[in-house]
Design a protein around this motif. Structure first.
Motif, PDB file in Angstrom:
ATOM      1  N   UNK A 162       0.760  -1.006  -0.153  1.00 26.63           N
ATOM      2  CA  UNK A 162       0.039   0.199   0.197  1.00 26.63           C
ATOM      3  C   UNK A 162       0.889   1.150   0.043  1.00 26.63           C
ATOM      4  N   UNK A 163       1.998   1.513   0.815  1.00 26.49           N
ATOM      5  CA  UNK A 163       2.715   1.995   0.884  1.00 26.49           C
ATOM      6  C   UNK A 163       3.714   2.151  -0.232  1.00 26.49           C
ATOM      7  N   UNK A 164       4.159   1.262  -1.138  1.00 27.22           N
ATOM      8  CA  UNK A 164       4.247   1.523  -2.222  1.00 27.22           C
ATOM      9  C   UNK A 164       3.446   1.959  -3.438  1.00 27.22           C
ATOM     10  N   UNK A 165       2.501   1.888  -4.247  1.00 32.01           N
ATOM     11  CA  UNK A 165       1.069   2.795  -4.151  1.00 32.01           C
ATOM     12  C   UNK A 165       0.841   4.110  -3.881  1.00 32.01           C
ATOM     13  N   UNK A 166       0.834   4.556  -2.585  1.00 28.75           N
ATOM     14  CA  UNK A 166       0.547   5.662  -1.822  1.00 28.75           C
ATOM     15  C   UNK A 166       1.618   6.859  -2.321  1.00 28.75           C
ATOM     16  N   UNK A 167       2.851   5.994  -1.988  1.00 24.62           N
ATOM     17  CA  UNK A 167       4.379   6.311  -2.231  1.00 24.62           C
ATOM     18  C   UNK A 167       4.230   7.682  -3.755  1.00 24.62           C
ATOM     19  N   UNK A 168       3.218   6.865  -4.648  1.00 22.67           N
ATOM     20  CA  UNK A 168       3.329   7.421  -6.384  1.00 22.67           C
ATOM     21  C   UNK A 168       2.707   8.747  -6.264  1.00 22.67           C
ATOM     22  N   UNK A 169       1.327   8.386  -5.272  1.00 20.40           N
ATOM     23  CA  UNK A 169       0.216   9.837  -5.947  1.00 20.40           C
ATOM     24  C   UNK A 169       0.939  11.009  -5.734  1.00 20.40           C
ATOM     25  N   UNK A 170       0.423  11.945  -6.646  1.00 21.68           N
ATOM     26  CA  UNK A 170       0.049  12.955  -7.006  1.00 21.68           C
ATOM     27  C   UNK A 170      -0.779  13.778  -6.215  1.00 21.68           C
ATOM     28  N   UNK A 171      -0.011  14.432  -5.022  1.00 18.06           N
ATOM     29  CA  UNK A 171       0.494  15.138  -4.195  1.00 18.06           C
ATOM     30  C   UNK A 171      -0.923  16.516  -5.155  1.00 18.06           C
ATOM     31  N   UNK A 172      -0.841  17.080  -5.836  1.00 18.67           N
ATOM     32  CA  UNK A 172      -1.673  17.892  -6.381  1.00 18.67           C
ATOM     33  C   UNK A 172      -3.471  17.660  -7.205  1.00 18.67           C
ATOM     34  N   UNK A 173      -3.592  16.306  -6.454  1.00 21.34           N
ATOM     35  CA  UNK A 173      -4.347  15.431  -6.405  1.00 21.34           C
ATOM     36  C   UNK A 173      -5.538  16.320  -4.792  1.00 21.34           C
ATOM     37  N   UNK A 174      -4.458  15.568  -4.298  1.00 19.68           N
ATOM     38  CA  UNK A 174      -5.317  15.857  -3.142  1.00 19.68           C
ATOM     39  C   UNK A 174      -5.660  17.621  -2.900  1.00 19.68           C
ATOM     40  N   UNK A 175      -4.371  18.559  -3.101  1.00 18.36           N
ATOM     41  CA  UNK A 175      -5.168  19.597  -2.921  1.00 18.36           C
ATOM     42  C   UNK A 175      -6.121  20.569  -4.419  1.00 18.36           C
ATOM     43  N   UNK A 176      -6.293  19.242  -5.429  1.00 17.46           N
ATOM     44  CA  UNK A 176      -7.339  19.532  -6.043  1.00 17.46           C
ATOM     45  C   UNK A 176      -8.815  19.499  -5.089  1.00 17.46           C
ATOM     46  N   UNK A 177      -8.685  18.400  -4.506  1.00  8.73           N
ATOM     47  CA  UNK A 177     -10.334  17.991  -4.178  1.00  8.73           C
ATOM     48  C   UNK A 177     -10.378  18.991  -3.168  1.00  8.73           C
ATOM     49  N   UNK A 178      -9.288  18.813  -2.019  1.00 16.55           N
ATOM     50  CA  UNK A 178      -9.836  20.711  -1.401  1.00 16.55           C
ATOM     51  C   UNK A 178     -10.064  21.831  -1.542  1.00 16.55           C
ATOM     52  N   UNK A 179      -9.294  21.680  -3.076  1.00 14.16           N
ATOM     53  CA  UNK A 179     -10.003  23.071  -3.563  1.00 14.16           C
ATOM     54  C   UNK A 179     -10.960  23.258  -4.238  1.00 14.16           C
ATOM     55  N   UNK A 180     -11.946  21.633  -4.074  1.00 10.62           N
ATOM     56  CA  UNK A 180     -13.218  21.320  -4.749  1.00 10.62           C
ATOM     57  C   UNK A 180     -14.241  21.257  -3.586  1.00 10.62           C
ATOM     58  N   UNK A 181     -13.954  21.690  -2.795  1.00 11.02           N
ATOM     59  CA  UNK A 181     -14.546  21.912  -1.254  1.00 11.02           C
ATOM     60  C   UNK A 181     -14.249  20.033  -0.904  1.00 11.02           C
ATOM     61  N   UNK A 182     -13.763  18.772  -0.861  1.00  9.09           N
ATOM     62  CA  UNK A 182     -14.202  17.855  -0.215  1.00  9.09           C
ATOM     63  C   UNK A 182     -13.673  18.483   1.113  1.00  9.09           C
ATOM     64  N   UNK A 183     -14.088  17.560   1.655  1.00  7.04           N
ATOM     65  CA  UNK A 183     -13.880  17.256   3.486  1.00  7.04           C
ATOM     66  C   UNK A 183     -12.538  15.625   3.515  1.00  7.04           C
ATOM     67  N   UNK A 184     -12.262  16.100   4.954  1.00 10.72           N
ATOM     68  CA  UNK A 184     -10.937  14.815   4.534  1.00 10.72           C
ATOM     69  C   UNK A 184     -11.277  13.723   4.128  1.00 10.72           C
ATOM     70  N   UNK A 185     -12.496  12.953   4.386  1.00 12.66           N
ATOM     71  CA  UNK A 185     -13.073  11.672   4.169  1.00 12.66           C
ATOM     72  C   UNK A 185     -13.668  12.107   3.273  1.00 12.66           C
TER      73      UNK A 185
END
Length: 261
Positions: A161-184
């Motif tokens: 799971x770590x090996x997969x998440x390590x390649x996660x583009x953090x900009x996607x998380x920032x974009x989700x927050x910019x679109x008013x998505x809460x953490x869950x």
């Protein structure tokens, strides 16, 4: 071919032979090993349905499934935390996650006997705090086996799971927050779908070894709560019934292959 196909072929051939009372097999074709899986012979040689081995297989699948779910529930937050750390710190965390592999599994599992037994660390601490008046039976139960399985195989969930998440583009998380998505919602709509390959790989790496585990059921279950691995080991050792042990191993192999497909 040498290390996988030939050994499985030998096991398959043994399962269709007669058991030699002194161990090994007698070179005569027989389906008795497969009949024994579902039936026992009465005094008049009639076949009577016996679900004892089905219950062992059912218990093994249940414990393996629960241990996989627990490893996922515990391991995913750990892997996510590791992946969100700076690269220099990730190396240290991966190093810490691999430390259990440095010690023999037998020794690590045996240490839980010292912790869970009636005079062990848990019962002694609870009695010292006045929570209980007499020791609670923690050892030689399905709960103890489950604990041993989770403890033994959780690194196999964390690392994929770590090996997969390590390649996660953090900009996607920032974009989700910019679109008013809460953490869950961000976790459910962005992180989990992208982490799915690692979750699947980790689940397979935990479920399959847990299903055929021998050390944890034997030590923490005390031989009273058999799992498939213990059943097969007994057939090749004290019971001296190699055909039935081979048949049980082959049935397990087929069921696991079907489940994975």
């Amino acid at each position: 071919t040498i290390f996988m196909v030939i050994p499985i072929a030998i096991i398959a051939v043994y399962s269709f032979m007669e058991a030699d009372p002194y161990g090994g097999v007698s070179p005569h074709f027989s389906l008795e090993a497969y009949r024994q899986f579902l039936f026992t012979r009465d005094l008049d040689d009639t076949l009577v349905f016996n679900d004892a081995y089905l219950l062992i297989f059912g218990r093994s699948f249940a414990l393996a499934a629960v241990s996989t779910v627990l490893c996922l529930l515990i391991g995913f937050p750990i892997a996510y935390y590791m992946a969100m750390q700076p690269p220099s710190r990730r190396s240290l965390l991966v190093f810490l996650a691999t430390i259990p592999f440095w010690t023999n599994l037998l020794i690590r599992t045996f240490s839980w006997i010292l912790i869970l037994r009636d005079s062990g660390l848990v019962n002694s601490a609870l009695q010292a705090l006045g929570v209980i008046g007499e020791p609670i039976r923690l050892l030689y139960t399905d709960g103890a086996i489950l604990l041993g399985l989770v403890y033994s195989y959780i690194p196999f969930m964390v690392l994929p799971v770590f090996a997969t998440l390590e390649r996660l583009d953090l900009r996607l998380i920032e974009a989700a927050h910019d679109l008013y998505a809460d953490r869950r919602r961000m976790m459910r709509r962005v992180v989990l779908p992208l982490a799915l390959p690692g979750i699947v790989a980790g689940s397979i790496l935990v479920f399959v070894p847990s299903l055929g585990a021998f050390i944890a059921p034997d030590l923490l279950g005390g031989g009273k709560n058999l799992m498939i691995g213990s059943l097969i080991q007994l057939q090749f050792s004290s019971s001296r019934n190699w055909p039935f042990g081979s048949a049980a191993a082959l049935i397990l192999l087929i069921v696991v292959m079907i489940a994975m497909m």
